[in-house]
Design an enzyme around this catalytic site. Structure first.
Site, PDB file in Angstrom:
ATOM      1  N   LYS A  36       3.485   2.235  -3.041  1.00  0.00           N
ATOM      2  CA  LYS A  36       3.920   0.922  -2.566  1.00  0.00           C
ATOM      3  C   LYS A  36       5.060   1.036  -1.551  1.00  0.00           C
ATOM      4  O   LYS A  36       5.691   2.086  -1.419  1.00  0.00           O
ATOM      5  CB  LYS A  36       4.319   0.062  -3.771  1.00  0.00           C
ATOM      6  CG  LYS A  36       3.153  -0.174  -4.749  1.00  0.00           C
ATOM      7  CD  LYS A  36       3.520  -1.175  -5.838  1.00  0.00           C
ATOM      8  CE  LYS A  36       2.366  -1.397  -6.796  1.00  0.00           C
ATOM      9  NZ  LYS A  36       2.647  -2.463  -7.786  1.00  0.00           N
ATOM     10  N   TYR A  61      -4.998  -9.105  -4.760  1.00  0.00           N
ATOM     11  CA  TYR A  61      -4.364  -9.537  -6.015  1.00  0.00           C
ATOM     12  C   TYR A  61      -4.859 -10.921  -6.465  1.00  0.00           C
ATOM     13  O   TYR A  61      -4.136 -11.617  -7.182  1.00  0.00           O
ATOM     14  CB  TYR A  61      -2.848  -9.571  -5.841  1.00  0.00           C
ATOM     15  CG  TYR A  61      -2.226  -8.180  -5.765  1.00  0.00           C
ATOM     16  CD1 TYR A  61      -2.223  -7.329  -6.869  1.00  0.00           C
ATOM     17  CD2 TYR A  61      -1.635  -7.725  -4.588  1.00  0.00           C
ATOM     18  CE1 TYR A  61      -1.649  -6.069  -6.802  1.00  0.00           C
ATOM     19  CE2 TYR A  61      -1.051  -6.453  -4.517  1.00  0.00           C
ATOM     20  CZ  TYR A  61      -1.074  -5.638  -5.633  1.00  0.00           C
ATOM     21  OH  TYR A  61      -0.513  -4.387  -5.566  1.00  0.00           O
ATOM     22  N   ASN A  91       7.625  -1.216  -8.094  1.00  0.00           N
ATOM     23  CA  ASN A  91       7.351  -0.207  -9.122  1.00  0.00           C
ATOM     24  C   ASN A  91       6.594   1.014  -8.598  1.00  0.00           C
ATOM     25  O   ASN A  91       5.893   1.678  -9.348  1.00  0.00           O
ATOM     26  CB  ASN A  91       6.683  -0.848 -10.352  1.00  0.00           C
ATOM     27  CG  ASN A  91       5.311  -1.395 -10.077  1.00  0.00           C
ATOM     28  OD1 ASN A  91       4.858  -1.415  -8.928  1.00  0.00           O
ATOM     29  ND2 ASN A  91       4.628  -1.844 -11.109  1.00  0.00           N
ATOM     30  N   HIS A 119       0.573   1.752  -7.671  1.00  0.00           N
ATOM     31  CA  HIS A 119      -0.452   0.937  -8.327  1.00  0.00           C
ATOM     32  C   HIS A 119      -1.487   1.864  -8.931  1.00  0.00           C
ATOM     33  O   HIS A 119      -1.771   2.925  -8.377  1.00  0.00           O
ATOM     34  CB  HIS A 119      -1.128   0.036  -7.287  1.00  0.00           C
ATOM     35  CG  HIS A 119      -2.366  -0.653  -7.792  1.00  0.00           C
ATOM     36  ND1 HIS A 119      -2.308  -1.798  -8.545  1.00  0.00           N
ATOM     37  CD2 HIS A 119      -3.681  -0.328  -7.688  1.00  0.00           C
ATOM     38  CE1 HIS A 119      -3.549  -2.168  -8.872  1.00  0.00           C
ATOM     39  NE2 HIS A 119      -4.397  -1.290  -8.368  1.00  0.00           N
ATOM     40  N   GLU A 147     -11.529  -2.009  -5.912  1.00  0.00           N
ATOM     41  CA  GLU A 147     -10.322  -1.688  -5.129  1.00  0.00           C
ATOM     42  C   GLU A 147     -10.575  -0.517  -4.172  1.00  0.00           C
ATOM     43  O   GLU A 147     -10.049  -0.503  -3.058  1.00  0.00           O
ATOM     44  CB  GLU A 147      -9.168  -1.370  -6.087  1.00  0.00           C
ATOM     45  CG  GLU A 147      -8.734  -2.594  -6.885  1.00  0.00           C
ATOM     46  CD  GLU A 147      -7.714  -2.270  -7.977  1.00  0.00           C
ATOM     47  OE1 GLU A 147      -7.299  -1.091  -8.098  1.00  0.00           O
ATOM     48  OE2 GLU A 147      -7.333  -3.199  -8.706  1.00  0.00           O
TER      49      GLU A 147
END
Ligand code: CMP
Length: 140
Positions: free
Chosen positions: A11, A51, A114, A117, A128
């Protein structure tokens, strides 16, 4: 549907801190092969589509804003039992709850920032992977 791929994104927080190499090293040392990979940046429309299952939740707008804020590394990873093993390798969504030694414990700063993913099911992994890559780019 197979159980041998998962989709990861390194990320924007982890990319901007220079953690791409370290995180990819952890992933390959844990036995995952890279089946597809690129450095890219999501548009707002991309992030809203990726998302979509979180639309309407309190964190959705923040999530979209963060995930479009800079480049990410998207990769398809190959390994037997990939989804479950990768989720164990990265640790809990909230790094405060992540086990010692996990990627999020080492590199993540918060629930939203975070670091990585990981797909949550084989169906998600398939969706995905094809969100980011064409069939001919996936060497699974
Ligand atoms: P990830 O599982 O990769 O995809 C959804 C993301 O939403 C999740 O990581 C978190 O970074 C982010 N997020 C932010 N707040 C929350 C929350 N309260 N619950 C779940 N996910 C959250």
């Amino acid at each position: 549907m197979t159980n041998n791929i998962t989709l990861t994104m390194i990320k924007p927080d982890a990319v901007s801190k220079g953690y791409i190499g370290k995180i990819l090293g952890e992933i390959t040392e844990a036995g995952f092969a890279i089946a597809a990979m690129k450095l890219t940046q999501l548009t707002k429309a991309d992030a809203e589509r990726f998302y979509a299952e979180h639309k309407g939740k309190g964190f959705f707008d923040e999530l979209v804003e963060f995930m479009t804020s800079g480049p990410i590394v998207a990769a398809v990873l190959k390994k037997e039992n990939a989804v479950e093993d990768f989720r164990r390798l990265i640790g809990s969504t909230n790094p405060e709850n992540a086990a010692e030694g996990t990627i999020r414990k080492k590199y993540a700063e918060s629930m939203s920032k975070n670091a990585v993913h990981g797909s949550d099911s084989d169906a998600s992994a398939d969706r995905e992977a094809h969100f980011h890559f064409a069939d001919r780019e996936i060497f699974a």
